[in-house]
Design an enzyme around this catalytic site. Structure first.
Site, PDB file in Angstrom:
ATOM      1  N   ASP A 197       3.084  30.738 -30.201  1.00 58.27           N
ATOM      2  CA  ASP A 197       4.075  31.233 -31.273  1.00 58.27           C
ATOM      3  C   ASP A 197       3.354  31.205 -32.572  1.00 58.27           C
ATOM      4  OD1 ASP A 197       6.894  32.004 -31.783  1.00 58.27           O
ATOM      5  OD2 ASP A 197       6.812  30.120 -32.925  1.00 58.27           O
ATOM      6  N   ASP A 240       7.409  25.680 -31.091  1.00 58.64           N
ATOM      7  CA  ASP A 240       7.769  24.530 -31.856  1.00 58.64           C
ATOM      8  C   ASP A 240       9.273  24.784 -32.283  1.00 58.64           C
ATOM      9  OD1 ASP A 240       7.772  26.133 -34.074  1.00 58.64           O
ATOM     10  OD2 ASP A 240       7.649  24.453 -35.603  1.00 58.64           O
ATOM     11  N   CYS A 267       4.037   1.767   2.410  1.00 53.51           N
ATOM     12  CA  CYS A 267       5.172   1.179   2.004  1.00 53.51           C
ATOM     13  C   CYS A 267       6.168   2.058   1.134  1.00 53.51           C
ATOM     14  CB  CYS A 267       4.983  -0.037   1.301  1.00 53.51           C
ATOM     15  SG  CYS A 267       3.828  -1.291   2.232  1.00 53.51           S
ATOM     16  N   ASP A 292      11.952  28.776 -28.705  1.00 47.96           N
ATOM     17  CA  ASP A 292      10.634  28.979 -27.899  1.00 47.96           C
ATOM     18  C   ASP A 292      10.857  28.128 -26.420  1.00 47.96           C
ATOM     19  OD1 ASP A 292       9.009  30.085 -29.780  1.00 47.96           O
ATOM     20  OD2 ASP A 292       8.803  27.948 -30.966  1.00 47.96           O
ATOM     21  N   CYS A 301       0.833  -1.134   0.224  1.00 45.74           N
ATOM     22  CA  CYS A 301       0.041  -0.022   0.009  1.00 45.74           C
ATOM     23  C   CYS A 301       0.935   1.219   0.280  1.00 45.74           C
ATOM     24  CB  CYS A 301      -0.867  -0.035   1.091  1.00 45.74           C
ATOM     25  SG  CYS A 301      -0.153   0.240   2.790  1.00 45.74           S
ATOM     26  N   CYS A 329      28.854 -35.106 -32.623  1.00 44.84           N
ATOM     27  CA  CYS A 329      29.826 -35.362 -31.853  1.00 44.84           C
ATOM     28  C   CYS A 329      30.664 -33.977 -31.664  1.00 44.84           C
ATOM     29  CB  CYS A 329      30.645 -36.281 -32.476  1.00 44.84           C
ATOM     30  SG  CYS A 329      31.628 -35.750 -34.071  1.00 44.84           S
ATOM     31  N   CYS A 335      32.186 -31.554 -34.131  1.00 39.23           N
ATOM     32  CA  CYS A 335      31.457 -30.959 -34.652  1.00 39.23           C
ATOM     33  C   CYS A 335      31.492 -29.405 -34.122  1.00 39.23           C
ATOM     34  CB  CYS A 335      30.065 -31.261 -34.763  1.00 39.23           C
ATOM     35  SG  CYS A 335      29.550 -32.817 -35.285  1.00 39.23           S
TER      36      CYS A 335
END
Length: 826
Positions: A514, A713, A16, A717, A13, A92, A95
């Site tokens: 702007d 943007d 904690c 700004d 809760c 084996c 390989c």
């Protein structure tokens, strides 16, 4: 300050989470420590020169909770990577020896070893020199196959695993308690004599309370040890003492409460499972975002097309994206053209045309043509990763209203423990008073038994007070609403960075726009050229083009496009200089040339007044007029217009209908600014503002309107976005502006501003509703329990329902319509 995020297990809760926050916030080396209880994540900002992540983790462990491992970002190309993958086809050890020999000869591989029994290859390599795809191909050439790591989709999700464990505990507990309740009905209600009834019931309750409920008791012990009692303490006290009294009934003439103890634990476990499932639904937006990304990519490696994991992609790689496939990561188209479904980023369902030179976003879907895309961003730098980080940052932040609730919650459990003790004592000392209440309640409540002994009544009443109290409902009020709201925003191209903005939106009185790139498209075009007598247009545009050739300003692009249309080749400029707020200047063929506004002409003594009438007419048409001069001679005028976005006027009108006034700030002259503002319907016009002056204009409007939002943007700004109470960045702009903003609109659509306001107001409304219901529940339920009119088993069930009500109320936010009204008519 280093910022990181740590998943924490073991919290039951908000008491904690408050204990962890309290401990970490006391450290001088920690700037902020916020826990989102709903997502179980700690968002911490700390000085890594004074404290390490390991020390932070140890502090959390000391409190009795489990911090999950957190990885710090590293550049994989700067260190060797070690991977273990399965190999098939070996018969084996010869390989395996052949594979080891072949791989160890490859450039970029430090070591390759094979465990033949396990059929696994462990390889250490430098990703900058060799790829896993090349290693896989080498193994294939040797006649064997690498089985690459399981995909993220196949990996077990930790939250899902925890939910599954919670479900198992709930089912086991329900079976045990259900059996006990069935036996109790036969024995006590129907009068069936069951031999060894008490023994059977206590044996069934034992694993339920002590084994299935062990995490509750462990958490309550840790909470008491840390001096921050939580909900687990209430549940432990509501289940352990009744069980122990039930055992005492074997030896003393006491009423057994074993059935009640078992039921309380079961109701608690049912509530925790349903709560975790509901929280999972609330956080599914991030899951969806994570799942959106492509898992593999086809790249051109040494002239061949090779499929690799997205994790292996590096900037500069060339990806091949066919129709119907997802773009694996952010990049730039170097060959081909197509339409892309970018709805995951913008919320816009219509595909967008993209061609050579255009940027593309990872996880968008290629609808038509074959594309070759050069990788520009990978890992945490991609758009999708940034979106996930923004959504998680919002979910990890706190709304101001939550701080008050958190302070109250800190005293809630201790207060309940005190009330419980007082209620128990009162029942013992004043039994007649309580008997009167119980006799009244017994007339309409079947579970009230005034004939029980004084000690039994005191015990049942105190237990009911313990288990009815619900601090969880208070703690979940804000996090769950933020989880749903931020997820809805992400799905609609609205990224809310912090919870504070959600609350601030409700007081919004003024939005400052702007002009360039926000109200307008930000892509101006030349509309008029007026050459002076004796000057031809070619000369005028040549000087203008030569000056603007190296500039990144939007107006420069418009002039360069016009110069290219007229097939004019610009000359080289010497001593180029941009004069902020005036224009640009330089040396062309040994003579000084410049282009800009009236202030620049006056600075160099250039006469332009005879063209005042022409300039005025152009400016009244919302065109920006630039004068071009060579030394003291005016060469002519160039007029440029930036077309207004189609939805600007409708968005502004709807904002005004919502009671929000609008202002426009621009570096344009007053006449041009007035013409644009009149066309759009803006309330206030602030013209001829230099970039550094935007912050001062925001401050002025804050004095008048108090709560102000700024929409922009561009890089210039960013300071104004920070100064405003709410900074809103148009996502088509620069990363700097987005970083400075509280809200980012992925699409350059002003309707997104209205949607973000509606979403924020809806989210805050849900937060207030959640707090109301949580307080209302506790304010009604606790006094009823104190009077002895509530059975503990009903109380335990009601406590679970209270938490669930808050979570499901937050989920109802998904039904909120955040579409602007002018778009609904479309």
């Amino acid at each position: 300050m280093e910022k990181t995020e740590i998943k924490i297990n073991g919290m039951s809760c908000t008491s904690c989470s408050a204990a962890i926050e309290k401990k970490l916030s006391k450290w001088d080396s920690v700037e902020t420590a916020n826990i989102n209880f709903a997502t179980e994540k700690l968002h911490i900002s700390y000085d890594e020169t004074r404290v390490s992540l390991e020390e932070i983790a140890e502090a959390i462990e000391d409190l009795g909770y489990q911090p999950m491992e957190t990885e710090k970002e590293t550049d994989d190309n700067e260190k060797p990577v070690r991977k273990t993958v399965k190999v098939s086809g070996m018969t084996c050890t010869a390989c395996s020896a052949a594979i080891e020999k072949g791989l160890n000869k490859m450039k970029g591989i430090e070591e390759a070893t094979i465990n033949f029994a396990a059929e696994k290859l462990t390889v250490t390599f430098w990703p900058g020199e060799v790829r896993m795809a090349e290693i896989s191909r080498k193994v294939s050439d040797l006649g064997y196959e690498l089985q690459m790591d399981e995909s993220p989709d196949e990996k077990v999700d930790e939250d899902e695993a925890m939910m599954h464990r919670s479900w198992k505990r709930m089912i086991q507990s329900a079976v045990l308690s259900g059996t006990i309740m069935l036996l109790m009905i036969f024995h006590m209600v129907l009068g069936v004599d069951i031999p060894y009834y008490l023994v059977i019931v206590n044996l069934l309750a034992l694993p339920n309370i002590f084994w299935l409920g062990r995490s509750v008791h462990k958490a309550s012990f840790n909470a008491l040890k840390n001096g921050s009692p939580n909900m687990d303490v209430l549940v432990s006290l509501g289940s352990l003492p009744p069980y122990l009294i039930g055992l005492s009934a074997f030896f003393f003439p006491l009423q057994a409460f074993t059935e009640m103890a078992s039921s309380i634990m079961t109701f608690h476990l049912i509530g925790k499972y349903l709560e975790s499932r509901a929280k999972g639904r609330a956080s599914q937006a991030i899951r969806k975002l994570v799942q959106m990304g492509a898992k593999t990519a086809k790249i051109i490696l040494k002239g061949e097309e090779v499929e690799v994991s997205v994790d292996e992609l590096q900037p500069g790689d060339v990806m091949v994206v066919r129709p119907g496939e997802k773009v694996p990561t952010d990049g730039e188209i170097i060959e081909g053209s197509s339409t892309l479904d970018e709805s995951m980023a913008t919320g816009e369902s219509m595909p967008v045309k993209r061609e050579k030179g255009d940027p593309v976003i990872g996880a968008t879907i290629n609808k038509q043509g074959l594309l070759k895309v050069k990788v520009t961003k990978v890992g945490d730098e991609t758009f999708l990763s940034q979106v996930i980080q923004l959504v998680e940052a919002c979910q990890g932040s706190k709304v101001p209203i939550q701080e008050f609730a958190d302070r109250i919650t800190g005293y809630f459990v201790p207060a309940i423990l005190v009330i419980t003790a007082l209620v128990f004592t009162s029942n013992i000392l004043f039994p007649d008073f309580h008997q009167g209440i119980l006799k009244w309640g017994a007339e309409f409540l079947p579970w009230v038994n005034p004939d029980a002994g004084t000690l039994s009544i005191a015990f049942v009443t105190a237990t009911a007070v313990l288990v009815i109290a619900c601090p969880c409902a208070l703690g979940l009020g804000t996090p769950t609403a933020l989880m749903v709201g931020s997820g809805m925003g992400a799905e609609n191209g609205i990224l809310i960075r912090n919870g504070e903005a959600v609350q601030t939106f409700k007081d919004l009185k003024m939005i400052i726009f702007d002009k360039t790139g926000t109200l307008t498209h930000g892509k101006p075009a030349v509309t008029d050229t007026i050459a002076e007598a004796g000057v031809d247009e070619h000369t005028l545009m040549n000087v203008a083009g030569s000056l603007e050739k190296g500039s990144e300003h939007p107006l420069a692009h418009a002039i360069m496009e016009e110069v290219q249309k007229k097939n004019i080749k610009p000359d080289e400029i010497q001593g180029f200089n941009a004069v902020t707020g005036f224009g640009i200047e330089g040396i062309l063929d040994g003579r000084q040339v410049f282009m800009g506004n009236r202030k620049l002409m006056e600075k160099y003594g250039v006469k332009y007044q005879h063209l005042d009438e022409e300039i005025r007419k152009l400016e009244e048409e919302a065109k920006t007029v630039m004068m071009v001069a060579r030394e003291d001679q005016l060469l002519g005028l160039i007029a440029v217009a930036d077309p207004v976005k189609e939805d600007s006027s409708r968005a502004v009108k709807e904002l005004q209908e919502m009671g929000i006034q609008t202002a426009m700030v621009t570096g344009d002259n007053q006449r041009t600014a007035n013409a644009i503002a009149e066309k759009i319907g803006i309330d206030y016009v602030i013209a001829e503002v230099l970039p550094e002056g935007k912050v001062d204009e925001v401050k002025k409007l804050q004095k008048e309107f108090e709560t102000v939002a700024m929409v922009g943007d561009g890089i210039n700004d960013a300071p104004a976005l920070k100064q405003a109470n709410i900074g809103i960045a148009i996502g088509t702009g620069t990363d700097v502006a987005i970083e400075a903003a509280d809200v980012t609109l992925v699409k350059g659509d002003l309707g997104g501003i209205i949607s973000s306001i509606l979403l924020s107001r809806g989210t805050f409304r849900k937060i207030k509703e959640n707090y109301f219901w949580a307080w209302f529940y506790n304010a009604i339920a606790i006094p009823v329990a104190m009077m002895g009119l509530l059975h503990p088993m009903i109380g335990a069930a009601a406590m679970s329902v209270s938490s669930l009500n808050v979570v499901y109320n937050s989920l109802r936010l998904k039904k909120t319509d955040i579409k602007p009204s002018f778009k609904q008519a479309q």
